[in-house]
Enzyme design. Structure first.
Site, PDB file in Angstrom:
ATOM      1  N   GLU B  57      -5.169 -10.255   8.326  1.00  0.00           N
ATOM      2  CA  GLU B  57      -3.919 -11.017   8.404  1.00  0.00           C
ATOM      3  C   GLU B  57      -4.036 -12.032   9.393  1.00  0.00           C
ATOM      4  O   GLU B  57      -3.879 -13.303   9.063  1.00  0.00           O
ATOM      5  CB  GLU B  57      -2.639 -10.337   8.478  1.00  0.00           C
ATOM      6  CG  GLU B  57      -2.119  -9.789   7.081  1.00  0.00           C
ATOM      7  CD  GLU B  57      -2.872  -8.508   6.608  1.00  0.00           C
ATOM      8  OE1 GLU B  57      -3.927  -8.032   7.362  1.00  0.00           O
ATOM      9  OE2 GLU B  57      -2.570  -8.267   5.508  1.00  0.00           O
ATOM     10  N   HIS B 126       7.210  -0.466   4.951  1.00  0.00           N
ATOM     11  CA  HIS B 126       6.892  -1.441   3.859  1.00  0.00           C
ATOM     12  C   HIS B 126       8.181  -2.144   3.188  1.00  0.00           C
ATOM     13  O   HIS B 126       8.140  -2.412   2.101  1.00  0.00           O
ATOM     14  CB  HIS B 126       5.943  -0.918   2.673  1.00  0.00           C
ATOM     15  CG  HIS B 126       4.587  -0.585   3.231  1.00  0.00           C
ATOM     16  ND1 HIS B 126       4.414   0.539   3.930  1.00  0.00           N
ATOM     17  CD2 HIS B 126       3.831  -1.193   2.865  1.00  0.00           C
ATOM     18  CE1 HIS B 126       3.065   0.523   4.103  1.00  0.00           C
ATOM     19  NE2 HIS B 126       2.312  -0.607   3.509  1.00  0.00           N
TER      20      HIS B 126
END
Lengths: 396, 327
Positions: B57, B126
């Site tokens: 990322e 999440h």
């Protein structure tokens, strides 16, 4: 011997009137460019290679023109940085100030090997690069002093200077490396045969995002030269204390690398030409480690002697100074003379003084500037100040 | 058209319209997108325009930002915004601040998009909502679509915007179908960034929301109307720059304000709205203190009964309306 000869020659050429003039003047007036050679070839240090069969050439040709240009540029950067030191101690420059003196051969050598249409990005020790990439000393110093005539109108400061194809000036250690690979991706995407030089220091070399970037650059064969300016210290931490492997040119693993003498401008230039050729040919990224040295501490708040000795600094200054190295080469090989180079020194000093004068007298940016440059191409809107009653207009 | 298909259509149209637009992220190409948002695009546009990245990322976000600085118009997909936390320095410091630091010299036309906030049973790591985190930062634009029209119009507007835009989608909304107006089916349909939409006109109370919660507000309104309470439902659409004027105009009309969001309460979107209302003309029109409905102030648990009770439900909105109106 040369001086006497020239003096004698000039007296003969100019007649009896010349005898009354001071010697140095006579020498200058009689200097004849035919006395200098147009170019000379030098042996340069062989680069250590990683995953490469051949490296850059071990000789380099330096023309008189190039030499004078490199000398002037390095000297300008040197004096500009020393002036910045002065201004900082007078508290006219605030905040962070990371000086580049000692490392001049890197930025000037790199620029000599690439085109203005190529791209470059570095971290916060960026004043030298701002200059070689086209920003004037005036605009650099005025940015440091936070004036409206600064290259970023006083809004960026030391670590945030930008120019055409120069993306700063980045404050977060290592963050500029993925950015550089992104610029290289754009180079490949647009297909214009441009490359991106992505610089970082020995301290940043241990950042995880750099390894992520190595991977993607190699996978996608991005035209990116990763360049580690190894000046032996990441702030106060020596390379031995920070890295399990200090062979920074090998840290790209599957990416071919070269280790270069960063104090020799010709070494830097030839190595960069070599790496640029590799990238432009579509072979993917390359890694260059430039072994260099900074005379100042990490920043102006670091005296730079708690983690290294004065003797070490002095030794580098006397044996490996990049400007002295070039000067000696030029003078000893008839590419220039001590006097000619001194003339350049005088001109440079004058330029720096004038720039400093501007940087200390130019007004600060107007308060209205505070709200500007939040968004690009946006109709004007209001920006909140410290309270609900204080509003600034944001245009452009 | 489902939100997923609307996003897909928007991506396709913008990729076709401008050569400089490209998409990168994990699984966006050959897998057709982790949530199938980019289905069919790699087949149509190929490796140059649709790029699969490794799980890096911080690296690929920086690459996207650098590409934008050099003149491309990347769309950087985060598989979920939870993973953007690893790259948040690139979003805020590299993308958000560069135009300002360079005094206008270096624009960064990049779009960061992906699902944000709670899903269904995916656990605490999440399920976080990043609206407040990104909405906090000047230099960024932050949008949060609810309907298919929102999704299509905002994505197209974001791609065409010359600034870094964070687009917070919602995974649970991807499969939800919506009517698409005639206008919304055009290739140049844009939803303006920075403008809220009144989804339902009302007179008794203003419900301000964004993303999935907008649907809950409308459901609550449908129940309350039977008891004679008319709710005005404001769909923010954009978190930053926030359309405070639309909220103020509504509060002036209804005299009651309730904000509804999925994110945590402290320093959240609702907190900001309440503060701004207090500072503006609408304060004098409030007949009761403004109320916030938010996610519960805990990391998201897994068990269904716990998870359900960690987000504002329709019954919570109805309860809050009645409490505010004192009925």
């Amino acid at each position: 011997m040369r001086k006497m000869l020239l003096a004698a020659l000039s007296r003969v050429l100019q007649g009896p009137a010349a005898a009354a003039r001071p010697v140095s003047r006579v020498v200058v007036a009689s200097r004849n460019y035919a006395d200098f050679t147009s170019e000379a070839t030098f042996d340069i240090k062989k680069c250590d290679l990683h995953r490469l069969e051949e490296g850059p050439p071990v000789t380099a040709v330096l023309t008189r023109e190039e030499g004078l240009h490199y000398y002037r540029t390095m000297q300008t950067i040197r004096r500009m940085e020393l002036k910045s030191d002065q201004l900082y101690k007078q508290k006219i420059i605030r905040g962070f100030c990371h000086l580049y003196d000692g490392q001049e051969a890197c930025c000037v050598g790199l620029e000599a090997a690439i085109k203005p249409t190529d791209h470059l990005i570095t971290a916060y020790r960026a004043h030298g690069y701002a200059y070689t990439r086209g920003t004037s000393v005036r605009e650099i110093l005025a940015e440091l002093t936070g004036r409206k005539g600064g290259c970023a109108k006083g809004k960026g400061g030391s670590m945030h200077m930008y120019a055409q194809n120069f993306y700063g000036g980045n404050g977060i250690v290592g963050a500029q490396v993925p950015l550089g690979a992104g610029i290289a991706l754009a180079c490949k995407y647009f297909g214009k045969d441009e490359i991106c030089l992505t610089l970082y220091g020995d301290g940043a070399a241990n950042q995880g995002q750099i390894f992520e970037t190595y991977n993607m650059a190699a996978l996608w064969k991005l035209p990116c030269i990763f360049i580690c300016e190894n000046n032996r210290y990441g702030m106060g931490t020596s390379v031995e204390r920070a890295a399990a492997s200090t062979d920074y040119y090998k840290r790209g693993d599957y990416i071919p690398g070269i280790r270069v003498d960063g104090m020799d401008i010709l070494c830097v230039r030839e190595a960069t030409k070599f790496a640029a050729e590799h990238c432009r040919s579509g072979k993917g990224p390359m890694l260059m480690e430039l072994q260099t040295y900074r005379y100042h501490g990490h920043s102006m708040s670091d005296p730079g002697i708690s983690y290294r000795t004065r003797e070490e600094i002095q030794e580098v200054r006397s044996k490996s100074d990049p400007i002295t190295l070039l000067k000696d080469r030029m003078v000893n090989n008839s590419l220039s003379s001590v006097e000619e180079l001194k003339e350049i020194d005088v001109e440079v000093r004058k330029e720096i003084e004038e720039a400093a004068q501007f940087a200390t007298t130019d007004p600060e940016p107007p308060l209205e500037e505070l709200g500007n440059h939040i968004y690009k191409n946006e109709p004007p809107f209001e920006v909140r100040g410290p309270s609900q009653w204080i509003k600034y207009k944001s245009v452009g | 058209m489902t939100v997923r298909d609307a996003l897909n259509q928007a991506l396709d149209e913008e990729l076709e319209r401008d050569e400089k637009v490209f998409l990168l992220g994990e699984e966006v190409a050959q897998y057709d997108g982790a949530y199938k948002i980019s289905r069919g695009l790699w087949k149509k546009y190929g490796d140059k325009r649709i790029i699969d990245t490794p799980i890096s990322e911080m690296g690929f976000t920086g690459i996207a930002v650098g590409a934008a600085m050099a003149g491309l118009r990347p769309i950087c997909e985060f598989m979920t915004f939870n993973f953007s936390m690893q790259a948040i320095d690139q979003v805020i410091n590299s993308a958000g601040k560069t135009l300002y630091m360079s005094a206008g010299m270096v624009p960064v036309p990049v779009v960061f998009r992906g699902p944000n906030g709670a899903s269904a049973g995916v656990g605490a790591q999440h399920s976080q909502c990043f609206a407040a985190w990104y909405g906090h930062c000047p230099g960024l634009k932050v949008v949060s679509p609810w309907s298919s029209e929102d999704a299509k119009g905002l994505l197209k507007a974001s791609v065409r915007d010359d600034n870094p835009v964070v687009m917070l989608e919602n995974e649970l909304m991807y499969g939800v179908p919506f009517e698409m107006s005639e206008e919304a089916q055009s290739k140049d349909f844009l939803v303006p960034i920075g403008k809220a939409k009144i989804e339902r006109q009302g007179t008794h109370v203003t419900l301000v929301s964004h993303s999935r919660s907008v649907g809950h507000c409308l459901e609550a309104a449908a129940v309350l109307v039977k008891e004679g309470v008319e709710c005005e439902v404001v769909n923010l659409r954009t978190i930053r720059p926030m359309d405070v004027e639309s909220i103020e105009a509504s509060v002036v009309k209804t005299n009651h304000l309730i904000t509804v969001e999925g994110g945590w309460p402290q320093f959240g979107v609702g907190a900001e709205i309440c503060a701004r209302i207090m500072e503006g003309p609408a304060f004098n029109y409030l007949d009761a203190p403004a109320v916030r409905l938010t996610g519960a102030d805990v990391p998201m648990p897994y068990a269904k009964v716990l998870e359900e009770n960690c987000l504002p439900q329709v019954k919570d909105i109805i309860f809050a309306v009645k409490k505010t109106l004192n009925i």
